[in-house]
Design an enzyme around this catalytic site. Structure first.
Site, short mmCIF file in Angstrom:
data_model
loop_
_atom_site.label_atom_id
_atom_site.label_comp_id
_atom_site.label_asym_id
_atom_site.label_seq_id
_atom_site.Cartn_x
_atom_site.Cartn_y
_atom_site.Cartn_z
NE ARG A 39 -30.55 27.05 -12.17
CZ ARG A 39 -30.25 27.26 -10.90
NH1 ARG A 39 -30.89 28.21 -10.22
NH2 ARG A 39 -29.33 26.54 -10.30
CE LYS A 200 -16.90 18.84 3.37
NZ LYS A 200 -17.66 19.75 4.26
N GLY A 358 -24.41 19.48 -9.40
CA GLY A 358 -23.96 20.80 -9.82
C GLY A 358 -22.53 20.86 -10.31
N GLY A 381 -30.46 18.75 -6.64
CA GLY A 381 -30.86 17.88 -5.54
C GLY A 381 -32.04 16.99 -5.89
#
Length: 402
Positions: A39, A200, A358, A381
């Site tokens: 980052r 999921k 991610g 996100g």
């Protein structure tokens, strides 16, 4: 959705005090050492651009989760690496607002860089307090948002400052992200294929439907989500992960695909295991013949890899979110690695490849292929929210491009 935002312009920068929101929330070990500087490195091109155009650069960022007590989360720990990457000593403030900050900014030479202390000092940052935002903005002449990964949050340092300080523009990496997520994916070169995996279905259903709305031609499915979908079709999946509360949603997704004329491609075979772990026993089973026992599916199988690779060869645009299996273990990494290698090969041939999320980003990095893709999204996100068509608070007040 913000379709077009202004980016940096050379003529606006000389001598200007430029407040830059960067995402330097890097992972640290217990001794305060940076374990992954990605980052920080992501922000370097924009910082260097500002330096080269004689701006006075003021960096603000957050590190860690606590609010108030930051003794273990001071941004001072980032200064050595940031200075090394820039090739000169970065100045450091003891706070992010106040008289000391104003004095340091006033003394900052053209081409100099000042790092403000952790925004986590103040709970007002999280609550987008207008008074706090005005104190952040006060010493600066213009604002640059280079923290795409936080743009889905309404923070004082993003939405708040951008509403007060003008010009308010996108950094180089932010602009690249928007070019792909808004520019390319709003009207992708066809055929447009998407790969969606992960564990999921509950975290992927909105994304899958958004991709269908964007007229994706084929959706290649992998990871644990396939077993909820297969169970919804009445198939036996052994002890594989199934979200029983999502079975109706799974049926809705398949019906939506039919209505949108989107092809859902399931793996023909899967890698089954007797337990979740590196020491598991494994076997390859066709999805139509999964036995009703305690074995679980943890990766796509070799036939699926072959068919998926052949299918991807026809694409002009590919979006990937979510691994094909439990890639953290070598026994179950073959599917994810094969997809990463195929996308790297296709990128070299001119196909646009966008990797978001991610786990899929981490997988591509694990296999040493991150620099072989068109875009490795830093958005986490934020990128997925943008893809779903949602307005991002961190973009709302950035200047519109003429």
């Amino acid at each position: 959705m913000k379709k077009s935002v202004e980016s940096l312009k050379e003529e606006d920068l000389s001598g200007k005090r430029v407040l830059v929101r960067v995402d330097m929330n890097v992972p640290m070990d217990r001794n305060g050492n940076i374990t992954d500087d990605t980052r920080i490195r992501d922000a370097i091109p924009t910082i260097k651009y500002l330096i080269e155009h004689r701006a006075r650069v003021i960096l603000m960022a957050r590190l860690g989760l606590p609010v108030g007590d930051i003794k273990n989360y001071s941004l001072k720990s980032l200064v050595p690496r940031l200075s090394e990457l820039l090739g000169f000593q970065v100045m450091m403030a003891n706070d992010c607002i106040g008289a000391e900050v104003e004095n340091l900014v006033n003394a900052l030479p053209e081409g100099g860089v000042l790092l403000l202390e952790n925004l986590r000092l103040y709970k007002e940052e999280i609550f987008n307090d207008k008074n706090f935002a005005s104190k952040l903005a006060y010493p600066a002449d213009l604002y640059v948002n280079e923290a795409f990964g936080t743009s889905h949050r309404s923070y004082a340092s993003t939405e708040g400052v951008a509403s007060l300080l003008k010009p308010a523009v996108a950094g180089l990496l932010m602009r690249k992200e928007l070019d792909y997520f808004v520019g390319v994916l709003e009207d992708p070169p066809k055929p447009f294929l998407a790969i969606v995996g992960g564990s999921k279905l509950s975290t992927k259903s909105l994304l899958i439907k958004s991709l269908m709305d964007k007229k994706v031609d084929t959706l290649l499915l992998g990871g644990g989500i396939i077993f909820t979908l297969l169970r919804a079709k009445g198939r036996c999946v052994g002890s594989s992960l199934v979200e029983r509360h999502e079975l109706n949603e799974a049926k809705s997704i398949m019906a939506y695909a039919s209505a949108k004329n989107v092809r859902l491609l399931f793996p023909l075979d899967v890698m089954m295991a007797d337990k979740h772990g590196a020491e598991a026993m494994t076997k390859v089973v066709r999805v139509t013949k999964i036995p009703n026992d305690d074995w679980m599916g943890l990766d796509i199988g070799p036939e699926a890899i072959k068919i998926y690779s052949e299918t991807l060869d026809a694409a002009k645009t590919i979006f990937w979110n979510g691994p094909m299996g439990v890639y953290e273990y070598d026994k179950f990494a073959a599917g994810t690695k094969a997809i990463a290698e195929k996308l790297a090969e296709l990128t070299e041939k001119g196909v646009t490849t966008i990797i978001a999320g991610g786990d899929s980003v981490a997988a591509v990095k694990k296999f040493g292929l991150a620099d072989k893709m068109s875009l490795i999204s830093t958005g986490r996100g934020a990128s997925l929210e943008l893809l779903k068509g949602k307005q991002l608070p961190g973009l709302v007040y950035l200047d519109a491009e003429e």
